[in-house]
Design an enzyme around this catalytic site. Sequence first.
Site, PDB file in Angstrom:
ATOM      1  N   GLY A  37      33.005  18.926  80.438  1.00 44.01           N
ATOM      2  CA  GLY A  37      33.226  19.549  78.999  1.00 44.01           C
ATOM      3  C   GLY A  37      33.256  18.314  78.071  1.00 44.01           C
ATOM      4  CG  PHE A  38      33.711  18.026  73.141  1.00 44.61           C
ATOM      5  CD1 PHE A  38      32.967  16.796  72.797  1.00 44.61           C
ATOM      6  CD2 PHE A  38      34.897  18.404  72.378  1.00 44.61           C
ATOM      7  CE1 PHE A  38      33.541  16.085  71.612  1.00 44.61           C
ATOM      8  CE2 PHE A  38      35.128  17.546  71.262  1.00 44.61           C
ATOM      9  CZ  PHE A  38      34.611  16.324  70.924  1.00 44.61           C
ATOM     10  CG  ASP A  83      37.327  29.277  88.935  1.00 48.04           C
ATOM     11  OD1 ASP A  83      38.794  28.869  88.429  1.00 48.04           O
ATOM     12  OD2 ASP A  83      36.912  30.069  88.332  1.00 48.04           O
ATOM     13  CE  LYS A 116      42.877  36.806  87.390  1.00 51.15           C
ATOM     14  NZ  LYS A 116      41.738  37.408  88.237  1.00 51.15           N
ATOM     15  CE1 TYR A 170      42.915  26.603  74.764  1.00 50.60           C
ATOM     16  CE2 TYR A 170      43.935  26.652  72.418  1.00 50.60           C
ATOM     17  CZ  TYR A 170      43.304  25.750  73.604  1.00 50.60           C
ATOM     18  OH  TYR A 170      42.929  24.675  73.568  1.00 50.60           O
ATOM     19  CB  THR A 200      39.018  16.640  69.243  1.00 49.25           C
ATOM     20  OG1 THR A 200      40.372  16.318  69.293  1.00 49.25           O
ATOM     21  CG2 THR A 200      38.235  15.406  69.495  1.00 49.25           C
ATOM     22  NE  ARG A 211      37.785  25.231  66.331  1.00 50.62           N
ATOM     23  CZ  ARG A 211      38.246  24.467  67.209  1.00 50.62           C
ATOM     24  NH1 ARG A 211      37.470  24.212  68.256  1.00 50.62           N
ATOM     25  NH2 ARG A 211      39.511  24.120  67.145  1.00 50.62           N
TER      26      ARG A 211
HETATM   27  P1  NAD Z   1      35.269  22.521  76.701  1.00 55.83           P
HETATM   28  O1  NAD Z   1      35.227  23.717  76.728  1.00 55.83           O
HETATM   29  O2  NAD Z   1      34.033  21.509  76.518  1.00 55.83           O
HETATM   30  O3  NAD Z   1      35.908  21.785  78.167  1.00 55.83           O
HETATM   31  C1  NAD Z   1      36.561  22.321  79.160  1.00 55.83           C
HETATM   32  C2  NAD Z   1      35.922  22.300  80.469  1.00 55.83           C
HETATM   33  O4  NAD Z   1      37.032  23.101  81.322  1.00 55.83           O
HETATM   34  C3  NAD Z   1      34.560  22.892  80.629  1.00 55.83           C
HETATM   35  O5  NAD Z   1      33.592  21.919  81.335  1.00 55.83           O
HETATM   36  C4  NAD Z   1      34.562  24.156  81.524  1.00 55.83           C
HETATM   37  O6  NAD Z   1      33.490  24.461  82.234  1.00 55.83           O
HETATM   38  C5  NAD Z   1      35.769  23.768  82.178  1.00 55.83           C
HETATM   39  N1  NAD Z   1      36.639  25.015  82.930  1.00 55.83           N
HETATM   40  C6  NAD Z   1      36.976  26.260  82.321  1.00 55.83           C
HETATM   41  N2  NAD Z   1      37.614  26.916  83.031  1.00 55.83           N
HETATM   42  C7  NAD Z   1      37.883  26.181  84.192  1.00 55.83           C
HETATM   43  C8  NAD Z   1      38.134  26.473  85.475  1.00 55.83           C
HETATM   44  N3  NAD Z   1      38.714  27.873  85.696  1.00 55.83           N
HETATM   45  N4  NAD Z   1      37.933  25.750  86.519  1.00 55.83           N
HETATM   46  C9  NAD Z   1      37.261  24.695  86.504  1.00 55.83           C
HETATM   47  N5  NAD Z   1      36.576  24.235  85.319  1.00 55.83           N
HETATM   48  C10 NAD Z   1      36.889  24.883  84.241  1.00 55.83           C
HETATM   49  O7  NAD Z   1      36.529  22.034  75.868  1.00 55.83           O
HETATM   50  P2  NAD Z   1      37.137  20.508  75.337  1.00 55.83           P
HETATM   51  O8  NAD Z   1      37.128  20.629  73.822  1.00 55.83           O
HETATM   52  O9  NAD Z   1      36.566  19.659  76.114  1.00 55.83           O
HETATM   53  O10 NAD Z   1      38.630  20.806  75.915  1.00 55.83           O
HETATM   54  C11 NAD Z   1      39.293  20.140  76.856  1.00 55.83           C
HETATM   55  C12 NAD Z   1      40.807  20.249  76.978  1.00 55.83           C
HETATM   56  O11 NAD Z   1      41.181  19.934  75.891  1.00 55.83           O
HETATM   57  C13 NAD Z   1      41.060  21.703  77.152  1.00 55.83           C
HETATM   58  O12 NAD Z   1      42.155  21.925  77.860  1.00 55.83           O
HETATM   59  C14 NAD Z   1      41.595  22.171  75.660  1.00 55.83           C
HETATM   60  O13 NAD Z   1      42.560  23.168  75.795  1.00 55.83           O
HETATM   61  C15 NAD Z   1      42.084  20.753  75.182  1.00 55.83           C
HETATM   62  N6  NAD Z   1      41.939  20.772  73.660  1.00 55.83           N
HETATM   63  C16 NAD Z   1      41.018  20.585  73.068  1.00 55.83           C
HETATM   64  C17 NAD Z   1      40.785  20.587  71.498  1.00 55.83           C
HETATM   65  C18 NAD Z   1      39.491  20.263  70.936  1.00 55.83           C
HETATM   66  O14 NAD Z   1      39.325  20.276  69.711  1.00 55.83           O
HETATM   67  N7  NAD Z   1      38.420  20.000  71.496  1.00 55.83           N
HETATM   68  C19 NAD Z   1      41.822  20.685  71.004  1.00 55.83           C
HETATM   69  C20 NAD Z   1      43.467  20.926  71.687  1.00 55.83           C
HETATM   70  C21 NAD Z   1      43.117  21.015  73.001  1.00 55.83           C
END
Ligand code: NAD
Length: 316
Positions: A37-38, A83, A116, A170, A200, A211
Amino acid sequence: LQDKIRQLERLDRKPFPEVQFLSYTNRKRILVTGGAGFVGSHLVDQLMLQGHEVTVADNFFTGRRRNVEHWIGHENFELLNHDIINPLHIEVDEIYHLASPASPPNYMYNPIKTIKTNTLGTINMLGLAKRVKAKLLLASTSEVYGDPEVHPQPETYWGHVNPIGPRACYDEGKRVAETMCYAYHKQGGVDIRVARIFNTFGPRMHMNDGRVVSNFILQALQNQPITVYGDGSQTRSFQYVSDLVDGLMALMASNYTQPVNLGNPDEYTINQRKPDISVAMKILKWKPKVPMIAGLNKTIEYFKSELSVRHHSQRN
Ligand code: NAD
Ligand code: UDP
């Protein structure tokens, strides 16, 4: 023939970024859930550059192989299509547990799956941490404060969340994930870290998360009108992704087991969540370094290149 093709593919690919050499005793085996992910992919980059062995477990729900493709084939790197609502049996020293959809359109798309992932998925990762005695860092969120009545929010604030609202899958998912961390810590002796992450931005963020940062950049690059909601007097604060990654790694390396806010407190209005980061500044010696404008320029470059890839693939 297969061997020949593989050999040619290897010659064709870009060289890997240069990673530090770590002795066996200093090299850690690190699992990053959600590492495609990001945020996860930027964290993976730093951990790889430092010379650690990194395993990514991701189901590619919102992540992309492309975010980590520059490491595929590297001897220190492994990408598992997994997963996390299913158990995972591997041997690691540290777990950065980031897997969860993060933006409202993504987590509301399938609320049951979001719940989940945050509940069963977090139990599985805590179970793994307990079995192999790994440290686990949970990527929690400022959303645990809900619609806060206190500004800015210190970690001691309990939050103001509607358990049956549209964001509850969430917010409440992350709240119970935190609860699980402390239960496993007390009862199972698991060494835990909890980061409460605030908004972020940066390259590899989702272009269609709806956003303000992504909307404005996309609209400007496509010569469309900028959609300013209301009278525009509201402000927002965002931290650049490299600052967050520094904070996550500093937290993992610390001995601090209470939750820690990681965010940029620079701009805000009274209606907006804004972190109180005095704990992170004191305990982790961390504060955000990248100014908004520098981070925006890098993000704009990323959006430009994504749009040109999209344009190119539509024409072909
Ligand atoms: P993102 O959606 O880019 O990354 C999340 C990753 O988790 C993705 O690669 C997705 O494929 C993977 N994923 C989701 N469900 C899954 C599962 N069941 N099994 C395996 N992989 C799974 O989001 P992000 O912005 O990189 O966020 C990463 C973490 O940081 C998250 O937990 C998010 O809640 C937390 N967060 C992010 C922000 C932000 O501003 N980006 C703010 C607060 C919290
Ligand atoms: N688990 C896992 N990997 C492991 C160890 C456990 O995915 O290496 C999962 C396990 O399948 C269970 C969860 O983590 O679903 C909780 O495990 P724990 O040992 O805490 O509880 P129990 O198995 O006793 O319910």
